[in-house]
Enzyme design. Structure first.
Site, PDB file in Angstrom:
ATOM      1  N   LYS A 242      70.684 -64.355  30.740  1.00  0.00           N
ATOM      2  CA  LYS A 242      72.095 -64.399  31.139  1.00  0.00           C
ATOM      3  C   LYS A 242      72.417 -65.623  31.995  1.00  0.00           C
ATOM      4  O   LYS A 242      72.981 -65.502  33.087  1.00  0.00           O
ATOM      5  CB  LYS A 242      72.466 -63.113  31.910  1.00  0.00           C
TER       6      LYS A 242
ATOM      7  N   GLU B 133      64.729 -67.850  37.925  1.00  0.00           N
ATOM      8  CA  GLU B 133      63.513 -67.313  37.304  1.00  0.00           C
ATOM      9  C   GLU B 133      63.757 -67.188  35.804  1.00  0.00           C
ATOM     10  O   GLU B 133      64.789 -66.670  35.394  1.00  0.00           O
ATOM     11  CB  GLU B 133      63.223 -65.940  37.912  1.00  0.00           C
TER      12      GLU B 133
HETATM   13  P1  FAD Z   1      50.344 -55.014  44.797  1.00  0.00           P
HETATM   14  O1  FAD Z   1      50.736 -55.807  45.977  1.00  0.00           O
HETATM   15  O2  FAD Z   1      48.915 -55.057  44.380  1.00  0.00           O
HETATM   16  O3  FAD Z   1      50.787 -53.511  45.070  1.00  0.00           O
HETATM   17  C1  FAD Z   1      50.715 -52.531  44.017  1.00  0.00           C
HETATM   18  C2  FAD Z   1      50.731 -51.137  44.642  1.00  0.00           C
HETATM   19  O4  FAD Z   1      49.500 -50.905  45.327  1.00  0.00           O
HETATM   20  C3  FAD Z   1      51.801 -50.908  45.697  1.00  0.00           C
HETATM   21  O5  FAD Z   1      52.183 -49.556  45.622  1.00  0.00           O
HETATM   22  C4  FAD Z   1      51.118 -51.200  47.028  1.00  0.00           C
HETATM   23  O6  FAD Z   1      51.717 -50.496  48.095  1.00  0.00           O
HETATM   24  C5  FAD Z   1      49.698 -50.748  46.719  1.00  0.00           C
HETATM   25  N1  FAD Z   1      48.654 -51.559  47.341  1.00  0.00           N
HETATM   26  C6  FAD Z   1      48.675 -52.896  47.577  1.00  0.00           C
HETATM   27  N2  FAD Z   1      47.487 -53.287  48.083  1.00  0.00           N
HETATM   28  C7  FAD Z   1      46.709 -52.190  48.133  1.00  0.00           C
HETATM   29  C8  FAD Z   1      45.371 -51.958  48.554  1.00  0.00           C
HETATM   30  N3  FAD Z   1      44.616 -52.943  49.022  1.00  0.00           N
HETATM   31  N4  FAD Z   1      44.868 -50.682  48.462  1.00  0.00           N
HETATM   32  C9  FAD Z   1      45.638 -49.668  47.989  1.00  0.00           C
HETATM   33  N5  FAD Z   1      46.927 -49.840  47.591  1.00  0.00           N
HETATM   34  C10 FAD Z   1      47.440 -51.078  47.654  1.00  0.00           C
HETATM   35  N6  FAD Z   1      55.053 -58.323  36.572  1.00  0.00           N
HETATM   36  C11 FAD Z   1      54.541 -59.040  35.534  1.00  0.00           C
HETATM   37  O7  FAD Z   1      53.792 -58.487  34.715  1.00  0.00           O
HETATM   38  N7  FAD Z   1      54.838 -60.371  35.377  1.00  0.00           N
HETATM   39  C12 FAD Z   1      55.644 -61.040  36.225  1.00  0.00           C
HETATM   40  O8  FAD Z   1      55.890 -62.232  36.035  1.00  0.00           O
HETATM   41  C13 FAD Z   1      56.204 -60.318  37.325  1.00  0.00           C
HETATM   42  N8  FAD Z   1      57.001 -60.931  38.232  1.00  0.00           N
HETATM   43  C14 FAD Z   1      57.470 -60.231  39.326  1.00  0.00           C
HETATM   44  C15 FAD Z   1      58.235 -60.901  40.304  1.00  0.00           C
HETATM   45  C16 FAD Z   1      58.717 -60.208  41.420  1.00  0.00           C
HETATM   46  C17 FAD Z   1      59.505 -60.953  42.476  1.00  0.00           C
HETATM   47  C18 FAD Z   1      58.457 -58.813  41.563  1.00  0.00           C
HETATM   48  C19 FAD Z   1      59.012 -58.057  42.733  1.00  0.00           C
HETATM   49  C20 FAD Z   1      57.712 -58.145  40.600  1.00  0.00           C
HETATM   50  C21 FAD Z   1      57.200 -58.834  39.492  1.00  0.00           C
HETATM   51  N9  FAD Z   1      56.404 -58.210  38.524  1.00  0.00           N
HETATM   52  C22 FAD Z   1      55.875 -58.932  37.469  1.00  0.00           C
HETATM   53  C23 FAD Z   1      56.142 -56.764  38.607  1.00  0.00           C
HETATM   54  C24 FAD Z   1      54.862 -56.429  39.429  1.00  0.00           C
HETATM   55  O9  FAD Z   1      53.727 -56.911  38.748  1.00  0.00           O
HETATM   56  C25 FAD Z   1      54.822 -54.907  39.574  1.00  0.00           C
HETATM   57  O10 FAD Z   1      55.871 -54.477  40.426  1.00  0.00           O
HETATM   58  C26 FAD Z   1      53.497 -54.293  39.997  1.00  0.00           C
HETATM   59  O11 FAD Z   1      53.580 -52.876  39.775  1.00  0.00           O
HETATM   60  C27 FAD Z   1      53.105 -54.500  41.448  1.00  0.00           C
HETATM   61  O12 FAD Z   1      52.804 -55.801  41.706  1.00  0.00           O
HETATM   62  P2  FAD Z   1      52.484 -56.279  43.217  1.00  0.00           P
HETATM   63  O13 FAD Z   1      52.079 -57.683  43.133  1.00  0.00           O
HETATM   64  O14 FAD Z   1      53.578 -55.895  44.120  1.00  0.00           O
HETATM   65  O15 FAD Z   1      51.171 -55.363  43.497  1.00  0.00           O
END
Ligand code: FAD
Length: 317
Positions: free
Chosen positions: A305, A18
């Site tokens: 890194k 990544e």
């Molecule tokens: P969601 O799946 O939408 O979940 C967010 C929160 O809401 C969680 O607490 C979940 O339990 C809850 N939730 C989910 N669906 C619902 C619903 N329907 N109703 C109520 N609650 C709900 N961030 C960036 O800005 N750019 C990146 O490129 C990036 N890459 C990432 C790559 C990986 C592998 C990971 C693990 C994270 C990455 N992130 C990135 C960070 C990510 O955007 C954050 O962790 C963000 O806070 C949550 O994203 P998510 O897609 O898990 O959100």
């Protein structure tokens, strides 16, 4: 080729990386210099993160403040196209809800489909620097699942407006994020996993995890997901520790714990060069154990890194 096809056709654990787009003003060579040494490990795919613009308020001559969006890094579409052409490897652009209307998201998807990019990782994104809680863009997606559904709609040829007769269908393989130590906003692990399951039922074909430093947390997470009926591949996301500051930055930013044994070893280090050695050894041991357990892919957050990742992966292949 789709990530899920890479996984289904693999005979052994795959490797993926990544990368973070360079700061604005830097050219694509910054990415090539970063990736060149790692390409000998033949990664199956390379993810490109997305970083939303920052909202700033600029004082005007009349004393009022004008809201401006300042972009720090280029977007993923151009970088993914360059990676695909330069290395002939599948790029996986990260798409986020934050800062985008559904129209802007659709435009990005149209560009990615035009380029022949088969994969996206859909995410919500975090709150902007000036927000306490995440706020979607007016007219934008609220949760990752909403963005996911937009991509799946496009895969069925459903666009926001039907101005073109028989528009082409997208062919995106969609991945989503999962959290072995729970997403920090989720009230508990079971609720977080229930929302993850909803993303899979809506069409996500695999999960990539947040970084973790204790493999047992990943194994327990996979077990909980399987018990909840999530049966897609769960790819471990792995990051090296290379300096002492990360001892506080990683828990604060990513809401992950460092095992006692790891933090004790880091505390003994006098210089960051020593921390890097400890971090490399720890990551290698994590990787070996995960590979032995038969994980589908070892996905490395190379962020700044590549040498550490190179040192680890060369011991594995
Ligand atoms: P969601 O799946 O939408 O979940 C967010 C929160 O809401 C969680 O607490 C979940 O339990 C809850 N939730 C989910 N669906 C619902 C619903 N329907 N109703 C109520 N609650 C709900 N961030 C960036 O800005 N750019 C990146 O490129 C990036 N890459 C990432 C790559 C990986 C592998 C990971 C693990 C994270 C990455 N992130 C990135 C960070 C990510 O955007 C954050 O962790 C963000 O806070 C949550 O994203 P998510 O897609 O898990 O959100």
């Amino acid at each position: 080729m789709k990530v899920i096809e890479h996984i289904n056709q693999a005979k052994d654990t795959l490797i993926s990386f990544e990368v973070l787009p360079p700061l604005k003003g830097k050219g694509i060579n910054a990415i090539y210099n970063h990736l060149d040494p790692l390409m000998e490990f033949k990664p199956s795919f390379i993810n490109v993160t997305y970083h939303r613009s920052e909202t700033m308020f600029k004082k005007q001559a009349d004393g009022s403040f004008n809201k401006i969006e300042v972009r720090k890094r280029p977007g993923t579409v151009g970088i993914c196209a360059a990676i695909m052409q330069h290395y002939n490897v599948d790029p996986v652009p990260h798409l986020i809800c934050g800062g985008f209307t559904r129209e802007e998201t659709e435009n990005a998807l149209i560009d990615l489909a035009f380029l022949g990019i088969d994969n996206v990782l859909v995410l919500r994104g975090d709150a902007a620097k000036n927000e306490t809680f995440f706020e979607p863009e007016p007219g934008g997606n609220r949760y990752a699942i909403d963005l996911l559904k937009q991509v799946i709609d496009l895969n069925h040829g459903i666009y926001l407006e039907e101005e073109v007769k028989d528009p082409g269908k997208g062919t995106f393989c969609v991945g989503v994020a999962g959290y072995p130590e729970k997403h920090f906003e989720a009230p508990n692990k079971a609720t977080d996993i229930a929302y993850l399951k909803a993303k899979v039922e809506a069409g996500a074909e695999y999960v990539v995890t947040q970084m973790f430093f204790d493999n047992q947390k990943y194994f327990d997470f996979v077990q909980s997901c399987r018990a909840a009926g999530i049966n897609v591949p769960i790819i471990p996301g792995l990051k090296p520790i290379t300096n002492k500051k990360q001892m506080t930055i990683l828990p604060r930013t990513f809401h992950v714990d460092l095992p006692d044994e790891l933090s004790a070893e880091i505390m003994k280090c006098k210089a960051d060069a020593d921390v890097e050695l400890v971090g490399t050894e720890w990551l290698l041991n994590q990787s070996r154990e995960l590979k032995k357990a038969g994980v589908p892919v070892l996905h490395y957050y190379t962020l700044g890194k590549p040498k550490v990742i190179w040192n680890v992966v060369k011991e594995l292949v």
